[in-house]
Write a protein that holds these residues in place. Structure first.
Motif, PDB file in Angstrom:
ATOM      1  N   GLN A 220       0.827  -1.205   0.000  1.00 30.18           N
ATOM      2  CA  GLN A 220       0.000   0.000   0.000  1.00 30.18           C
ATOM      3  C   GLN A 220       0.863   1.259   0.000  1.00 30.18           C
ATOM      4  O   GLN A 220       0.591   2.211  -0.730  1.00 30.18           O
ATOM      5  CB  GLN A 220      -0.904   0.014   1.235  1.00 30.18           C
ATOM      6  CG  GLN A 220      -1.842  -1.173   1.365  1.00 30.18           C
ATOM      7  CD  GLN A 220      -2.534  -1.183   2.715  1.00 30.18           C
ATOM      8  OE1 GLN A 220      -3.028  -0.160   3.185  1.00 30.18           O
ATOM      9  NE2 GLN A 220      -2.551  -2.333   3.367  1.00 30.18           N
ATOM     10  N   THR A 221       1.908   1.243   0.823  1.00 29.93           N
ATOM     11  CA  THR A 221       2.784   2.412   0.925  1.00 29.93           C
ATOM     12  C   THR A 221       3.498   2.680  -0.390  1.00 29.93           C
ATOM     13  O   THR A 221       3.593   3.829  -0.841  1.00 29.93           O
ATOM     14  CB  THR A 221       3.813   2.204   2.049  1.00 29.93           C
ATOM     15  OG1 THR A 221       3.129   1.964   3.279  1.00 29.93           O
ATOM     16  CG2 THR A 221       4.704   3.430   2.197  1.00 29.93           C
ATOM     17  N   ALA A 222       4.005   1.617  -1.010  1.00 33.93           N
ATOM     18  CA  ALA A 222       4.723   1.781  -2.274  1.00 33.93           C
ATOM     19  C   ALA A 222       3.798   2.271  -3.377  1.00 33.93           C
ATOM     20  O   ALA A 222       4.169   3.133  -4.183  1.00 33.93           O
ATOM     21  CB  ALA A 222       5.374   0.459  -2.674  1.00 33.93           C
ATOM     22  N   GLU A 223       2.587   1.732  -3.434  1.00 36.08           N
ATOM     23  CA  GLU A 223       1.646   2.131  -4.480  1.00 36.08           C
ATOM     24  C   GLU A 223       1.108   3.536  -4.266  1.00 36.08           C
ATOM     25  O   GLU A 223       0.726   4.210  -5.226  1.00 36.08           O
ATOM     26  CB  GLU A 223       0.502   1.128  -4.563  1.00 36.08           C
ATOM     27  CG  GLU A 223       0.931  -0.247  -5.075  1.00 36.08           C
ATOM     28  CD  GLU A 223      -0.218  -1.231  -5.129  1.00 36.08           C
ATOM     29  OE1 GLU A 223      -1.319  -0.900  -4.630  1.00 36.08           O
ATOM     30  OE2 GLU A 223      -0.007  -2.348  -5.665  1.00 36.08           O
ATOM     31  N   ALA A 224       1.099   3.994  -3.032  1.00 35.33           N
ATOM     32  CA  ALA A 224       0.578   5.327  -2.734  1.00 35.33           C
ATOM     33  C   ALA A 224       1.552   6.431  -3.100  1.00 35.33           C
ATOM     34  O   ALA A 224       1.160   7.606  -3.211  1.00 35.33           O
ATOM     35  CB  ALA A 224       0.222   5.431  -1.252  1.00 35.33           C
ATOM     36  N   SER A 225       2.815   6.072  -3.293  1.00 33.76           N
ATOM     37  CA  SER A 225       3.830   7.062  -3.657  1.00 33.76           C
ATOM     38  C   SER A 225       3.886   7.212  -5.170  1.00 33.76           C
ATOM     39  O   SER A 225       4.204   6.257  -5.879  1.00 33.76           O
ATOM     40  CB  SER A 225       5.197   6.636  -3.133  1.00 33.76           C
ATOM     41  OG  SER A 225       6.228   7.350  -3.787  1.00 33.76           O
ATOM     42  N   ALA A 226       3.610   8.400  -5.656  1.00 34.94           N
ATOM     43  CA  ALA A 226       3.640   8.628  -7.109  1.00 34.94           C
ATOM     44  C   ALA A 226       5.030   8.364  -7.674  1.00 34.94           C
ATOM     45  O   ALA A 226       5.169   7.724  -8.730  1.00 34.94           O
ATOM     46  CB  ALA A 226       3.193  10.050  -7.422  1.00 34.94           C
ATOM     47  N   ASP A 227       6.075   8.831  -6.997  1.00 34.87           N
ATOM     48  CA  ASP A 227       7.445   8.674  -7.498  1.00 34.87           C
ATOM     49  C   ASP A 227       7.862   7.210  -7.526  1.00 34.87           C
ATOM     50  O   ASP A 227       8.387   6.717  -8.530  1.00 34.87           O
ATOM     51  CB  ASP A 227       8.421   9.469  -6.631  1.00 34.87           C
ATOM     52  CG  ASP A 227       8.253  10.969  -6.773  1.00 34.87           C
ATOM     53  OD1 ASP A 227       7.679  11.395  -7.781  1.00 34.87           O
ATOM     54  OD2 ASP A 227       8.683  11.701  -5.865  1.00 34.87           O
ATOM     55  N   LEU A 228       7.637   6.505  -6.433  1.00 34.99           N
ATOM     56  CA  LEU A 228       8.059   5.113  -6.362  1.00 34.99           C
ATOM     57  C   LEU A 228       7.226   4.241  -7.299  1.00 34.99           C
ATOM     58  O   LEU A 228       7.748   3.351  -7.970  1.00 34.99           O
ATOM     59  CB  LEU A 228       7.955   4.607  -4.926  1.00 34.99           C
ATOM     60  CG  LEU A 228       8.509   3.205  -4.655  1.00 34.99           C
ATOM     61  CD1 LEU A 228       9.972   3.111  -5.067  1.00 34.99           C
ATOM     62  CD2 LEU A 228       8.353   2.849  -3.184  1.00 34.99           C
ATOM     63  N   SER A 229       5.937   4.505  -7.342  1.00 34.34           N
ATOM     64  CA  SER A 229       5.070   3.737  -8.238  1.00 34.34           C
ATOM     65  C   SER A 229       5.478   3.929  -9.691  1.00 34.34           C
ATOM     66  O   SER A 229       5.512   2.969 -10.476  1.00 34.34           O
ATOM     67  CB  SER A 229       3.608   4.162  -8.035  1.00 34.34           C
ATOM     68  OG  SER A 229       2.749   3.444  -8.883  1.00 34.34           O
ATOM     69  N   ARG A 230       5.818   5.161 -10.064  1.00 40.18           N
ATOM     70  CA  ARG A 230       6.243   5.433 -11.436  1.00 40.18           C
ATOM     71  C   ARG A 230       7.547   4.693 -11.754  1.00 40.18           C
ATOM     72  O   ARG A 230       7.677   4.080 -12.817  1.00 40.18           O
ATOM     73  CB  ARG A 230       6.412   6.926 -11.644  1.00 40.18           C
ATOM     74  CG  ARG A 230       6.798   7.305 -13.077  1.00 40.18           C
ATOM     75  CD  ARG A 230       6.781   8.804 -13.285  1.00 40.18           C
ATOM     76  NE  ARG A 230       7.721   9.506 -12.432  1.00 40.18           N
ATOM     77  CZ  ARG A 230       7.362  10.362 -11.471  1.00 40.18           C
ATOM     78  NH1 ARG A 230       6.096  10.631 -11.244  1.00 40.18           N
ATOM     79  NH2 ARG A 230       8.281  10.975 -10.732  1.00 40.18           N
ATOM     80  N   ALA A 231       8.498   4.743 -10.836  1.00 40.60           N
ATOM     81  CA  ALA A 231       9.775   4.062 -11.059  1.00 40.60           C
ATOM     82  C   ALA A 231       9.565   2.561 -11.226  1.00 40.60           C
ATOM     83  O   ALA A 231      10.149   1.931 -12.115  1.00 40.60           O
ATOM     84  CB  ALA A 231      10.731   4.341  -9.894  1.00 40.60           C
ATOM     85  N   ARG A 232       8.731   1.977 -10.392  1.00 42.03           N
ATOM     86  CA  ARG A 232       8.477   0.533 -10.471  1.00 42.03           C
ATOM     87  C   ARG A 232       7.781   0.183 -11.784  1.00 42.03           C
ATOM     88  O   ARG A 232       8.076  -0.849 -12.399  1.00 42.03           O
ATOM     89  CB  ARG A 232       7.655   0.084  -9.280  1.00 42.03           C
ATOM     90  CG  ARG A 232       8.381   0.254  -7.943  1.00 42.03           C
ATOM     91  CD  ARG A 232       7.492  -0.077  -6.781  1.00 42.03           C
ATOM     92  NE  ARG A 232       7.285  -1.522  -6.668  1.00 42.03           N
ATOM     93  CZ  ARG A 232       6.185  -2.062  -6.144  1.00 42.03           C
ATOM     94  NH1 ARG A 232       5.178  -1.293  -5.745  1.00 42.03           N
ATOM     95  NH2 ARG A 232       6.086  -3.378  -6.068  1.00 42.03           N
TER      96      ARG A 232
END
Length: 319
Positions: A220-232
């Motif tokens: 949930q935390t990773a998906e909620a971050s726009a930057d991290l989600s975009r990188a992934r």
């Protein structure tokens, strides 16, 4: 021009001078010294910067028991990476499951493969920077970088740790600034992600303890971050499009951090959390490969593991 920052026995050192004013001249002591424990400082020199969140294949690295760096496609590295677990290389107490994982990737041509992808990553970054200079109508004398720091500013070698992009302060420049070079390398498949807590955007809070997300909330935390989600997502797209290190004709065999710990004959040191799951498990460092996709790994340095344990995370396979 000498480097501003350098390491002495893994301790970061620097050389500078009195802060300069807008006219480029040194300020007076009254102007440059703010109070009894703050001084204006001018950096005169150059430095190096290591990208946060990404890891590209090494071109050169030191071999075991050697201070000298060798090309990864050298005969020495080729011999070593054909089987670094042969007895004549000395004892190496890696976990048996990790050795089995590595054996699936090593063999003849491993060093050549790594150097090939390292060259590709370097050329891709050069192309990104050149394209930015061309887009801004600048040259090496006028072009600048914009740096965004996270929790740690330096690594143990005196290199800055940052997200980096072209500097684009002028409002008249058409169009938005592109993604950072860190992200562009992921997007092209030139790099693999290397997320190390707390040097990653969604985990930056007022204090380290506040940055420790609760057990059962990693996905949930990773998906909620726009930057991290975009990188992934960039990594997933590059894999789906078979780009760069994911090219099925010659995929990257070993990850760069694997080459580094094999070259040093060290054990992996960072614990790992799976960003694709909402569980409460911290895997011990040698079990990172149990999370198959690099974009799903969040590495936790040893010094910070107790913070996660205090928050309620459970250590698995540590004893």
């Amino acid at each position: 021009m000498a480097d501003i920052f350098f390491d002495v026995n893994s301790n970061i050192r620097a050389v500078g001078s009195i802060r300069r004013g807008a006219d480029g001249n040194p300020q007076s002591l009254d102007a440059s010294i703010a109070d009894g424990d703050t001084i204006g400082f001018h950096c005169a020199g150059s430095g190096s910067l290591r990208f946060l969140g990404v890891d590209t294949p090494e071109k050169n690295f030191q071999l075991p028991d050697s201070q000298a760096h060798r090309r990864l496609d050298s005969e020495e590295w080729e011999t070593y990476l054909t089987d670094p677990f042969l007895p004549h290389f000395g004892p190496y107490n890696l976990d048996a499951d990790l050795i089995a994982h590595l054996r699936a990737s090593i063999g003849p041509g491993t060093g050549i493969n790594h150097r090939f992808h390292g060259n590709n990553a370097e050329q891709a970054l050069i192309a990104h920077v050149q394209a930015d200079m061309d887009a801004l109508g600048q040259d090496p004398g006028t072009f600048g970088y914009f740096l965004s720091f996270s929790f740690e500013v330096f690594d143990s070698y005196g290199r800055f740790l940052a997200f980096i992009n072209r500097n684009q302060p002028e409002a008249h420049i058409p169009g938005p600034r592109p993604f950072s070079y860190n992200e562009r390398q992921l997007e092209r498949g030139m790099a693999l992600p290397y997320f190390i807590w707390p040097n990653i955007a969604p985990f930056r809070k007022e204090s380290l303890l506040e940055s420790v997300f609760a057990p059962g909330t990693a996905r949930q935390t990773a998906e909620a971050s726009a930057d991290l989600s975009r990188a992934r997502n960039f990594v997933r797209q590059a894999r789906a499009n078979e780009m760069g290190v994911f090219n099925p004709a010659d995929p990257l065999r070993l990850e760069a951090f694997e080459v580094r710990y094999l070259g040093r004959r060290e054990l992996p040191s960072r614990a790992v959390i799976d960003l694709s799951r909402d569980d409460d498990v911290i895997l011990q460092a040698q079990h990172y490969f149990r999370i198959p996709n690099a974009e799903d790994r969040l590495f936790i340095p040893p010094a910070f593991v107790p913070l996660f344990v205090t928050r309620g995370w459970r250590l698995e396979g540590w004893f």
